[in-house]
Scaffold this motif. Structure first.
Motif, mmCIF file in Angstrom:
data_model
loop_
_atom_site.group_PDB
_atom_site.id
_atom_site.type_symbol
_atom_site.label_atom_id
_atom_site.label_comp_id
_atom_site.label_asym_id
_atom_site.label_seq_id
_atom_site.Cartn_x
_atom_site.Cartn_y
_atom_site.Cartn_z
ATOM 1 N N ARG A 142 53.368 20.328 -16.084
ATOM 2 C CA ARG A 142 54.298 19.974 -14.888
ATOM 3 C C ARG A 142 55.660 20.212 -15.145
ATOM 4 N NH1 ARG A 142 53.119 14.736 -11.365
ATOM 5 N NH2 ARG A 142 54.223 13.098 -12.611
ATOM 6 N N GLY A 143 56.016 20.744 -14.108
ATOM 7 C CA GLY A 143 58.002 20.814 -14.198
ATOM 8 C C GLY A 143 58.058 21.788 -14.736
ATOM 9 N N MET A 144 59.173 20.486 -15.514
ATOM 10 C CA MET A 144 60.375 21.343 -17.337
ATOM 11 C C MET A 144 59.608 21.321 -17.898
ATOM 12 S SD MET A 144 64.154 19.907 -16.694
ATOM 13 C CE MET A 144 63.598 17.959 -16.611
ATOM 14 N N GLY A 145 58.457 20.259 -18.125
ATOM 15 C CA GLY A 145 57.305 20.529 -19.683
ATOM 16 C C GLY A 145 56.407 21.706 -19.016
ATOM 17 N N ARG A 146 55.994 22.036 -18.627
ATOM 18 C CA ARG A 146 55.302 23.151 -18.079
ATOM 19 C C ARG A 146 55.997 25.036 -17.816
ATOM 20 N NH1 ARG A 146 53.548 27.432 -14.364
ATOM 21 N NH2 ARG A 146 51.923 27.535 -13.739
ATOM 22 N N GLU A 147 56.692 24.524 -18.103
ATOM 23 C CA GLU A 147 57.495 26.007 -18.327
ATOM 24 C C GLU A 147 58.378 25.418 -20.168
ATOM 25 O OE1 GLU A 147 59.246 28.589 -15.878
ATOM 26 O OE2 GLU A 147 59.063 26.710 -14.445
ATOM 27 N N ILE A 148 58.204 24.718 -20.467
ATOM 28 C CA ILE A 148 58.865 24.662 -21.695
ATOM 29 C C ILE A 148 57.553 25.471 -23.085
ATOM 30 C CG2 ILE A 148 59.586 23.502 -23.514
ATOM 31 C CD1 ILE A 148 60.433 21.744 -22.205
ATOM 32 N N VAL A 149 56.928 24.660 -21.500
ATOM 33 C CA VAL A 149 55.120 25.220 -23.310
ATOM 34 C C VAL A 149 54.322 26.759 -22.230
ATOM 35 C CG1 VAL A 149 52.433 24.762 -22.693
ATOM 36 C CG2 VAL A 149 54.189 22.745 -23.033
ATOM 37 N N HIS A 150 55.290 27.440 -21.439
ATOM 38 C CA HIS A 150 54.935 28.834 -21.450
ATOM 39 C C HIS A 150 55.870 29.452 -22.210
ATOM 40 C CE1 HIS A 150 51.613 29.038 -18.449
ATOM 41 N NE2 HIS A 150 51.961 28.051 -17.908
ATOM 42 N N ALA A 151 57.201 29.136 -22.043
ATOM 43 C CA ALA A 151 58.235 29.772 -22.761
ATOM 44 C C ALA A 151 58.079 29.758 -24.110
ATOM 45 C CB ALA A 151 59.741 29.069 -22.487
ATOM 46 N N PHE A 152 57.493 28.851 -25.046
ATOM 47 C CA PHE A 152 57.186 28.646 -26.372
ATOM 48 C C PHE A 152 56.026 29.390 -26.314
ATOM 49 C CE2 PHE A 152 59.630 24.569 -26.832
ATOM 50 C CZ PHE A 152 60.767 25.609 -27.682
#
Length: 248
Positions: free
Chosen positions: A17-27
């Motif tokens: 969730r949050g920033m972590g989820r955004e980072i996962v999708h970005a990579f």
């Protein structure tokens, strides 16, 4: 989208969730296989399914408690057993529950906040950084906080833990160089799940403290994350990168 992380593995704690989820999708969007690690397995599985469907890469969900060293050890063993490597470790999991007053901070609360924000990142960085240094190298990135240098009375244990991440980044950079780069993103006020528990008026107060005049959306962490994980930051290690909107 350029597949600059194709063949790489990115492990993101607090990745559901949050920033972590955004980072996962970005990579994943840029070709990396990803590990979604967080406390609730069902949430990890949900994000992993999203990633597989949207980006067509491998996505490994792992439920774990970041403040537990046995859980950190199990996470590392699981990832290396299933995916064989870690090229990017992103220490994103964190938390700062509110407390009524400083004298009512219990030992249990203090230990919990230090465990989540400092103890876990130390263990994961030590284990994975050692393997990276012995192998093909990699990048370790931790989410810090403006609280580390501008501590507020409402979040002192959290602020102390985040300040510790700055120490870890510089120390681990020395320990694991030259093959491993270790850096911290010093985040300002982001509108993640934590922000939903802010006291009334805090958001408006913080918006007045930053040059950009607003709090950040979780997706606005992505640029800094990709920079520190990529060759664009090939000569950056032991650094603290402020992503705080110009906190005054």
């Amino acid at each position: 989208m350029e597949q600059e992380f194709a063949g790489k593995v990115a492990l993101v704690t607090g990745g559901s969730r949050g920033m972590g989820r955004e980072i996962v999708h970005a990579f994943a969007e840029r070709g990396a296989d990803v590990v979604v690690a967080s406390r609730k397995m069902e949430n990890c599985e949900k994000v992993a399914a999203e990633v597989r469907e949207k980006h067509g890469v491998r996505a490994l969900p792992v439920g774990f408690n970041v403040s537990s060293w046995p859980d950190c050890d199990r996470l590392v063993e699981t990832v290396y057993s299933e995916l064989g490597r870690v090229d990017v470790l992103f220490n994103n999991a964190g938390g700062s529950p509110l407390y009524p007053s400083l004298d009512q901070v219990s030992e249990e609360y203090f230990d919990k906040v230090i465990g989540i924000n400092l103890k876990g990142p130390f263990r994961l960085s030590a284990l994975i950084g050692t393997r990276m240094a012995e192998g093909d190298g990699g990048s370790i990135i931790s989410i810090g906080s403006i609280e580390a240098i501008r501590p507020q009375p409402m979040a002192l244990p959290y602020a102390a833990a985040k300040a510790g991440l700055h120490v870890f980044s510089e120390g681990f950079a020395q320990a694991f160089g030259p093959k491993v780069r270790v850096n911290t993103i010093q985040a300002g006020a982001f509108l993640t799940d934590i922000s939903q528990g802010w006291p009334e008026g805090l958001k408006e107060k913080m918006e007045k403290q930053v040059a950009l005049g607003r709090c950040a959306e979780p997706s606005e962490i992505v640029g800094a994350a990709l920079f520190l994980a990529s060759e664009a930051s090939s000569y950056v290690t032991g650094a603290v990168l402020r992503v705080d909107g110009g906190w005054g």
